[in-house]
Scaffold this active site. Sequence first.
Site, PDB file in Angstrom:
ATOM      1  N   CYS A  75       0.837  -1.199   0.000  1.00 34.90           N
ATOM      2  CA  CYS A  75       0.000   0.000   0.000  1.00 34.90           C
ATOM      3  C   CYS A  75       0.878   1.257   0.000  1.00 34.90           C
ATOM      4  O   CYS A  75       1.635   1.496   0.936  1.00 34.90           O
ATOM      5  CB  CYS A  75      -0.909  -0.005   1.220  1.00 34.90           C
ATOM      6  SG  CYS A  75      -1.836   1.532   1.383  1.00 34.90           S
TER       7      CYS A  75
ATOM      8  N   CYS B  49       0.659   3.598   3.177  1.00 35.09           N
ATOM      9  CA  CYS B  49       1.054   3.173   4.519  1.00 35.09           C
ATOM     10  C   CYS B  49       2.428   3.768   4.880  1.00 35.09           C
ATOM     11  O   CYS B  49       3.265   4.006   4.000  1.00 35.09           O
ATOM     12  CB  CYS B  49       1.116   1.638   4.591  1.00 35.09           C
ATOM     13  SG  CYS B  49      -0.474   0.894   5.015  1.00 35.09           S
TER      14      CYS B  49
ATOM     15  N   GLU C 229       6.771   6.343  -2.417  1.00 36.04           N
ATOM     16  CA  GLU C 229       5.937   5.905  -3.551  1.00 36.04           C
ATOM     17  C   GLU C 229       4.881   6.942  -3.943  1.00 36.04           C
ATOM     18  O   GLU C 229       4.150   6.758  -4.910  1.00 36.04           O
ATOM     19  CB  GLU C 229       5.262   4.570  -3.207  1.00 36.04           C
ATOM     20  CG  GLU C 229       6.278   3.438  -3.113  1.00 36.04           C
ATOM     21  CD  GLU C 229       5.662   2.169  -2.545  1.00 36.04           C
ATOM     22  OE1 GLU C 229       4.491   1.887  -2.860  1.00 36.04           O
ATOM     23  OE2 GLU C 229       6.348   1.495  -1.761  1.00 36.04           O
TER      24      GLU C 229
ATOM     25  N   HIS D  81      -3.667   1.382   8.373  1.00 38.24           N
ATOM     26  CA  HIS D  81      -4.281   0.928   7.128  1.00 38.24           C
ATOM     27  C   HIS D  81      -5.746   0.596   7.407  1.00 38.24           C
ATOM     28  O   HIS D  81      -6.106  -0.556   7.602  1.00 38.24           O
ATOM     29  CB  HIS D  81      -3.541  -0.279   6.538  1.00 38.24           C
ATOM     30  CG  HIS D  81      -4.057  -0.640   5.175  1.00 38.24           C
ATOM     31  ND1 HIS D  81      -3.517  -0.137   4.015  1.00 38.24           N
ATOM     32  CD2 HIS D  81      -5.122  -1.392   4.795  1.00 38.24           C
ATOM     33  CE1 HIS D  81      -4.211  -0.598   2.988  1.00 38.24           C
ATOM     34  NE2 HIS D  81      -5.185  -1.362   3.439  1.00 38.24           N
TER      35      HIS D  81
ATOM     36  N   GLY E  42     -15.333   4.903  -7.193  1.00 35.88           N
ATOM     37  CA  GLY E  42     -14.205   5.504  -7.899  1.00 35.88           C
ATOM     38  C   GLY E  42     -12.871   5.430  -7.181  1.00 35.88           C
ATOM     39  O   GLY E  42     -11.883   5.987  -7.654  1.00 35.88           O
TER      40      GLY E  42
ATOM     41  N   HIS F 214      -8.656   7.691   2.406  1.00 42.95           N
ATOM     42  CA  HIS F 214      -8.117   8.963   1.912  1.00 42.95           C
ATOM     43  C   HIS F 214      -9.238   9.792   1.312  1.00 42.95           C
ATOM     44  O   HIS F 214     -10.298   9.269   0.972  1.00 42.95           O
ATOM     45  CB  HIS F 214      -7.026   8.715   0.865  1.00 42.95           C
ATOM     46  CG  HIS F 214      -7.516   8.091  -0.413  1.00 42.95           C
ATOM     47  ND1 HIS F 214      -7.833   6.755  -0.506  1.00 42.95           N
ATOM     48  CD2 HIS F 214      -7.787   8.619  -1.637  1.00 42.95           C
ATOM     49  CE1 HIS F 214      -8.245   6.489  -1.744  1.00 42.95           C
ATOM     50  NE2 HIS F 214      -8.239   7.610  -2.446  1.00 42.95           N
TER      51      HIS F 214
ATOM     52  N   GLN G 261      -9.714  13.601  -1.270  1.00 44.98           N
ATOM     53  CA  GLN G 261      -8.990  14.372  -2.281  1.00 44.98           C
ATOM     54  C   GLN G 261      -9.514  15.799  -2.317  1.00 44.98           C
ATOM     55  O   GLN G 261     -10.616  16.085  -1.848  1.00 44.98           O
ATOM     56  CB  GLN G 261      -9.188  13.743  -3.671  1.00 44.98           C
ATOM     57  CG  GLN G 261      -8.742  12.288  -3.745  1.00 44.98           C
ATOM     58  CD  GLN G 261      -8.923  11.704  -5.143  1.00 44.98           C
ATOM     59  OE1 GLN G 261      -8.399  12.240  -6.116  1.00 44.98           O
ATOM     60  NE2 GLN G 261      -9.658  10.605  -5.242  1.00 44.98           N
TER      61      GLN G 261
HETATM   62 ZN   LIG Z   1      -2.231   1.406   3.647  1.00 44.40          ZN
END
Ligand SMILES: [Zn+2]
Length: 320
Positions: free
Chosen positions: A39, A42, A48, A99, A145, A152, A154
């Site tokens: 992930c 995380c 990333e 997570h 979506g 999370h 946006q």
């Molecule tokens: Zn995660």
Amino acid sequence: MPEYRTDLVTGRTVIIAEGRAERPQEFSARALPVDVSRCPFCPGHESETPGEVFALRLDRSRADSPGWRIRAVPNKYPAVVTNSGAYGLHEVLIESARHITLTSELSDDELADVFRATIVRMRAMYADPRIEHVLPFKNVGAAAGASLAHLHSQLIGQSIVPPDIRAELDGAARYRAERGTCVWCDLVERERLAAERVVLESPRFLAFCPFASRFAYETWIVPREHACRFEANDEAGLVELARVSRSVVARLESILDDPAYNYVIHSAPRGVRDDGSYHWQLQILPRSTGIAGFELGAGMFINPVSPETAARRLVGGPEA
Ligand SMILES: [Zn+2]
Ligand SMILES: [Zn+2]
């Protein structure tokens, strides 16, 4: 019997077709594959994502390293950018270092922190004079979506005002010109008195299923006192909003068995004076049968669960 209903603010017409609720319905958000070790949201995987633009850190940990509780990063695959015609800013707010996948897994305090961080990023986006409007939103589940399960939300800031916000501004201005009052202030009072679509009432907020709901179990959380900007909320307002929204989402999760859903925060665009017409609100939009041919062809939604039925079931749901 199916009936047409028209939204008081936007004039948008929907079909409430309750008989269709007998059809099998799939709300589940559990379709997203979860491989925690890979992930990118995380802790330990900060490299990333694009470098952070904001983080809530209670220790002295360095940027883009573990130690954060909330982290905001530019979206790796932005819908709008600052070096193109579609000018804008697109960020992701990672809402927890754990997570987790459900909003109700955040505590009331953690959700209040998410709203605080949202306001920090909205203000940062509006610092760019070309940004006319910022929309905070959340996608939970693939059907809504989301491409990653880790909780999370946006924000998209654009140099234009999106059509739905424009429709609300126009509808509110029309209503104010005709009656001299704010359409949402009137709506909140009407819904409180009618009581048949109310899910939850707190000193500052009313949560109700709107008369012309587009989606089954659609729920709006509207401040009872007039205010045009979400980001102008004071501390007490944010704490209470966190408690109310978490309670409403927990009820939806319980009744619909962890549904896919979106929430959107509609707040006044830059430059809109608070003349007593526009009124911010948080809309929760569960996603069940999805948008099909009729919706795309007609620009109208068919909702198989009346808001009266939805509110009755949500009132009976768990507190948290
Ligand atoms: Zn995660
Ligand atoms: Zn108002």
